[in-house]
Design a protein around this motif. Structure first.
Motif, mmCIF file in Angstrom:
data_model
loop_
_atom_site.group_PDB
_atom_site.id
_atom_site.type_symbol
_atom_site.label_atom_id
_atom_site.label_comp_id
_atom_site.label_asym_id
_atom_site.label_seq_id
_atom_site.Cartn_x
_atom_site.Cartn_y
_atom_site.Cartn_z
ATOM 1 N N TYR A 1 -4.293 -2.877 -4.389
ATOM 2 C CA TYR A 1 -2.970 -2.631 -3.814
ATOM 3 C C TYR A 1 -2.092 -1.882 -4.815
ATOM 4 N N ARG B 1 -4.841 5.025 -1.178
ATOM 5 C CA ARG B 1 -5.234 3.647 -0.910
ATOM 6 C C ARG B 1 -6.630 3.437 -1.477
ATOM 7 N N LEU C 1 0.850 -1.182 0.000
ATOM 8 C CA LEU C 1 0.000 0.000 0.000
ATOM 9 C C LEU C 1 0.888 1.235 0.000
#
Length: 523
Positions: free
Chosen positions: A34, A132, A9
């Motif tokens: 990710y 993220r 991440l």
């Protein structure tokens, strides 16, 4: 397929951190994109081309579509994935929102089937290295659970590595979050209920068949995330009590106090049952902060803290937690010759506190010894409250040359033996309380009132008479420590000990250490 380091991440510094299966398992409601998604996988070209064909036939886009197009473009084998109308504007708006302190709403209007979901997913794919990114895949019935998982995603990694979350809600999920419209049910609008929260951005298209929307930080989920994230940082009641043991400085405690103030205000707006608990934590945060910096600008005036506590006491009369009553004792314990302006019957509150303790903790703690963390010291207001860590630090300073293990053993021995109450440095710090023993019960005598307290050692109250002691506070009630019968005041006969009642005179003892050299009765 080969996975070398695992999933990663991005953090706020633009770097990547690798996360383990424990983090992945804690965010099962989210399809997390990710930052290194598909990078270490050997993609079968036949599978990729089939996914591409399915997409052009109308199937929802997969991350594989974006990855394959990106790889093919870099190899000059195909044209780039087409950036749909509004792509650049959406990217710019998201980047602009990241600079501000308030969340906002953006509407991108699209005809049904024109690619709103694809646009949103393209944005997620292209921003996976800086934010993220995730898609909500689980049911929307439990907003709290979703908020908790978003927080897990935001805070994943070691301290200081958290990063903004970009969350996509798909199609009919929107209505579950929208709930009933405010124009019918009244109350503030969704926008008015939005909380400042720079670390969460939520995007979603509206229901199938309607105009597509992309919104950032929808208030219902944002409110939950604001509250949960702040509570996670702020620490709850037991943790707050131990902050000084952990070495928290003024900066840490100021931030914690500010967070609980914001949570308290948020709970007030919701008009639910959470304000009472948030207020308790805010008050305790003020007390703990005052132990580090009595002049901190973050401290709320004592009169306001007392008013807040009294309001909750009256609103939930006789139905409070032991922790709540502990705060009542700390804030409303009377001071000699000083009126505090509140009419609180502490004897009645102590009985309620003991009942609450028995209902809440007795079956778990049984007869376990409760270590007091706060004592009554010299001074006034919050400054008269002495945290146990300050006493421990006195012993550390006196034994600086000793090894850590030896210092710890010495400190524990002083507490367990009662030697702590005979230490001059402790006697300089704590306030001696005048009291009286009747029929093996101890009463503190202060400002013309008698308040019943528990004896730390019941064997110390074997006879009636005037006593002097130090006062500590636990979640079971106030406790008398280092109880002394000042023998120079009056000599009692054997019959006094048996019959119990003795005429009482108020003692004017400036300090327990002034009587420790006199003849005292010990058992």
């Amino acid at each position: 397929m080969a996975h070398n380091k695992g999933s990663s991440l991005s953090n706020a510094r633009g770097r990547e951190i690798y996360v383990g299966s424990q983090i992945r398992d804690s965010i099962s409601l989210l399809d997390v994109l990710y930052s290194n998604a598909l990078e270490e996988e050997d993609i079968d070209s036949a599978v990729a081309k089939k996914a591409e064909a399915d997409f052009y036939r109308g199937a929802p886009p997969q991350w594989l579509n974006f990855c394959w197009a990106e790889r093919a473009t870099s190899d000059d084998k195909t044209t780039p994935f087409i950036k749909r109308d509004g792509y650049t504007e959406l990217i710019e708006n998201i980047e602009e929102q990241l600079k501000g302190d308030l969340t906002s709403t953006m509407n991108l209007l699209h005809q049904p089937g024109s690619g709103g979901t694809t646009l949103a997913k393209q944005v997620l794919w292209d921003m996976r290295k800086t934010l993220r990114c995730a898609v909500l895949t689980g049911p929307t019935s439990d907003i709290t659970a979703i908020a908790k998982q978003v927080i897990h995603l935001f805070t994943a990694g070691s301290q200081g590595h958290q990063n903004t979350v970009l969350l996509l809600l798909n199609d009919s999920q929107c209505q579950a979050f929208l709930g009933p419209p405010d124009p019918i049910y009244g109350g503030p609008s969704f926008e008015q209920r939005m909380e400042p929260f720079t670390h969460l951005i939520v995007t979603f298209p509206a229901r199938q068949g309607q105009d597509k929307h992309v919104r950032m930080a929808h208030p219902l989920i944002a409110q939950q995330c604001v509250k949960k994230l702040k509570e996670e940082k702020a620490i709850a009641f037991p943790g707050l009590l131990c902050c000084l043991d952990k070495g928290y400085d003024e900066s840490n405690l100021s931030q914690i106090t500010k967070l609980w103030e914001e949570i308290q205000e948020c709970e007030k707006k919701k008009d639910g049952g959470g304000e009472n608990q948030a207020s308790q934590n805010f008050i305790l945060a003020n007390i703990i902060l005052s132990k580090v910096e009595a002049a901190s600008p973050m401290l709320t005036p004592l009169s306001i803290l007392r008013s807040t506590l009294e309001r909750h006491l009256l609103a939930n009369y006789g139905n409070q937690t032991p922790e709540f009553y502990l705060l009542v004792l700390l804030l409303f314990w009377p001071e000699e010759h000083k009126k505090i302006g509140f009419n609180i019957d502490l004897n009645k509150r102590i009985i309620e506190m003991q009942d609450s303790y028995n209902n809440t903790y007795k079956k778990h703690l049984r007869s376990r010894y409760l270590r007091p963390l706060i004592f009554l010291g010299k001074g006034e207001g919050l400054s008269r409250l002495v945290h146990r860590s300050k006493i421990d630090n006195l012993f550390v300073e006196e034994n600086q040359m000793a090894r850590q293990e030896a210092r710890t053993d010495t400190i524990d021995q002083k507490w367990s033996s009662g030697e702590v109450w005979r230490e001059p440095s402790v006697q300089d710090l704590l306030l001696p309380v005048n009291g009286v023993v009747r029929q093996h019960r101890v009463f503190a005598c202060v400002d013309g009132k008698e308040i019943e307290v528990c004896a730390d050692q019941q064997s110390k109250v074997w006879k009636s008479g005037d006593v002097c002691f130090y006062l500590g506070f636990t979640i079971r009630g106030p406790v008398a420590y280092g109880i002394h019968y000042p023998s120079h005041h009056r000599h009692f006969s054997h019959s006094d000990r048996m019959t119990g009642e003795v005429p009482r005179k108020m003692l004017e003892v400036p300090d327990i250490k002034s009587i420790k050299d006199g003849k005292t009765v010990t058992v």
